[in-house]
Design an enzyme around this catalytic site. Structure first.
Site, short mmCIF file in Angstrom:
data_model
loop_
_atom_site.label_atom_id
_atom_site.label_comp_id
_atom_site.label_asym_id
_atom_site.label_seq_id
_atom_site.Cartn_x
_atom_site.Cartn_y
_atom_site.Cartn_z
N SER A 32 0.76 -2.05 -13.21
CA SER A 32 1.53 -2.13 -12.37
C SER A 32 1.32 -3.40 -11.56
CB SER A 32 1.32 -1.15 -10.92
OG SER A 32 0.05 -1.20 -10.69
N LYS A 33 2.55 -3.88 -10.75
CA LYS A 33 2.16 -5.30 -10.09
C LYS A 33 1.20 -5.19 -9.32
CE LYS A 33 7.16 -5.16 -9.86
NZ LYS A 33 8.33 -4.97 -8.93
#
Ligand code: GLU
Length: 483
Positions: free
Chosen positions: A257-258
């Protein structure tokens, strides 16, 4: 896995993000390798039907990143091909035509339910603890009623008529047979009220028309696949082979995830990762070799990778490991190659490229320690520009100021008098003074290092002094005498 069709694979990124997502890069790598192994074609299709999430320039940046990685594609929106257009927004009429075909066959139906009604239905279902699903109200409208509502211009969508009973099974190359119960599959919207297709509709029509033989994508799409299979069946089309790749994970095993890990390819380029290192690292995640080195080229992967042997466990994406591997690739470059790369990628100002001999001498010293190109400038700026030297740093290794001055004075005199300005001579002179003053090597040499570079970490000291040149070194040491 059996298919008589020639191999055609694709990635179908949506232009909704900053750049190419690392997950798509991973899929693209598998596509590319698999296509090359089978003399097939690698296609890029842009899935841009969600206009609310459209990001200007995203498509161009995605394509540029693919080229940068060396994953050259055979067909795509910017280069065309026999199966275009390759942008879904240019294919809207096709989706409408095929949706109409399903309606005529009774495999799909118009739905006139208002957003308010659907919302109320959803909330009631949730309150009862049920999974929200369309309740089928419009499935049973008479043909006359449907026509009347269409004629009066009522807003509508088109839904897939999913059987209420039975199961849908498909084979996945990574996970084997996967079965879903039809009663749990929603009557999926195929065409939205704005006339745009949903992902499900567009992906099936396009994969079919583009003759995609193997649908290779992330495993997060597995739950969509039964809907696609139902659509293929409704059309009477042959199924492609499905290959759902395990998703890359953060270190804590959650989906990449970012928040926990940079995901955009632009970030990797800006940091100064080399495309070959990224490809190699992604390769190790999807093709862990039991024997042999972790360092391999794309060609070696094409020789050895086997799509039937993909491990379903999501590999951990470890940025530190990638940095290490990037360092290996940086060290494998010729000094002159590395120097030009630093300039062309914008990590060194072009005006310093004019004195290429000097730049290359610095690069040669820095190469050993360099993990990503962006660190070059911060660590080696002092070779090119005057640096503000921190008084505290210089004085911290030899705190007795009169001893320090005496020592530095002698260093300055000795260096000034050196016959030949080269590493061995410099080292010999400085070691003599260090011993004469009975200083610990660390105290003696860190003081000089700090005074000429303003840093605690630099390339090896004596080489560094040689490259910096006598004038600069003396100048900076003399300044430090005043501290
Ligand atoms: N547009 C989808 C994505 O962004 C494509 C998924 C697929 O490959 O079917 O990943």
């Amino acid at each position: 896995m059996s298919t008589n069709k020639s191999v055609r694979v694709r990635i179908a990124p949506s232009p909704t993000g900053e750049n190419l997502h690392i997950g798509h890069a991973n899929t693209a790598l598998v596509d590319y390798v698999f296509a090359k192994q089978n003399n097939g074609k690698f296609v890029i299709r842009i899935e841009d039907t969600d206009r609310t999430r459209f990001v200007e320039g995203s498509e161009e940046r995605i394509l540029e990143s693919l080229r940068w990685l060396g994953l050259n594609y055979d067909e795509g929106p910017d280069i065309g091909g026999d199966y275009g257009p390759y942008r879904q927004s240019d294919r809207l009429d096709l989706y409408k035509k095929y949706a109409k075909e399903l309606i005529d066959k009774g495999m799909a139906y118009y739905c006139f339910c208002t957003p308010e009604r659907l919302d109320k239905m959803r909330k009631e279902q949730q309150a009862r603890g049920e999974t929200p699903m369309y309740d089928g109200t419009c499935k049973h409208l008479s043909p006359e009623e449907v026509q009347q509502r269409l004629d009066s211009g009522q807003p509508h969508v088109i839904r897939l008529n999913v059987p209420d009973e039975g199961t849908t099974t498909f084979h996945d190359v990574v996970r084997g047979d996967i079965t879903f119960e039809n009663r749990l599959i929603d009557d999926q919207v195929l065409i939205k009220s704005d006339g745009f297709p949903t992902y499900h509709m567009a992906v099936v029509v396009d994969d079919h028309l583009m003759e995609i033989s193997h649908v290779i994508r992330g495993e997060d799409w597995i739950s969509s696949t039964p809907k696609h299979v139902l659509l293929y069946k409704a059309f009477g089309w042959e199924l492609p082979v499905f290959v759902h790749l395990p998703l890359l994970r953060n270190k804590d095993k959650s989906k990449l995830s970012k928040r926990k890990n940079p995901v955009w390819m632009s970030w990797y380029r800006e940091q100064g990762f080399l495309p070959q290192a990224i490809i190699n690292y992604l390769g190790t995640l999807i093709w862990p070799r039991a024997q042999g080195s972790e360092i391999f080229s794309l060609d070696e992967m094409i020789q050895g990778f086997d799509i039937n042997k993909i491990n379903p466990t999501g590999p951990i994406f470890d940025l530190e490991k990638l940095r290490w591997m990037n360092g290996v690739y940086i060290r494998s470059l010729q000094v002159s190659e590395l120097a030009s790369l630093l300039v062309s990628e914008g990590f060194v100002n072009e005006r310093y490229a004019k004195n290429s001999a000097y730049l290359e001498r610095v690069v040669e010293l820095a190469q050993e320690r360099l993990k990503v190109l962006s660190e070059f400038w911060d660590e080696n700026r002092f070779f090119f520009e005057d640096v503000a030297v921190d008084k505290e740093l210089v004085t911290s290794y030899l705190s007795d100021s009169s001893k320090r001055k005496e020592y530095l004075n002698e260093v300055v005199n000795a260096l000034e008098a050196l016959e030949l300005w080269e590493t061995e001579q410099i080292e010999k002179a400085l070691r003599e003074i260090q011993q004469k003053h009975e200083l610990k090597p660390r105290a003696a040499f860190m003081t000089i290092r700090a005074a000429v570079s303003g840093q605690t970490h630099t390339p090896p000291l004596f080489e560094m002094l040689e490259v910096l040149g006598r004038d600069v070194v003396l100048d900076r040491l003399i300044k430090a005498l005043d501290f």
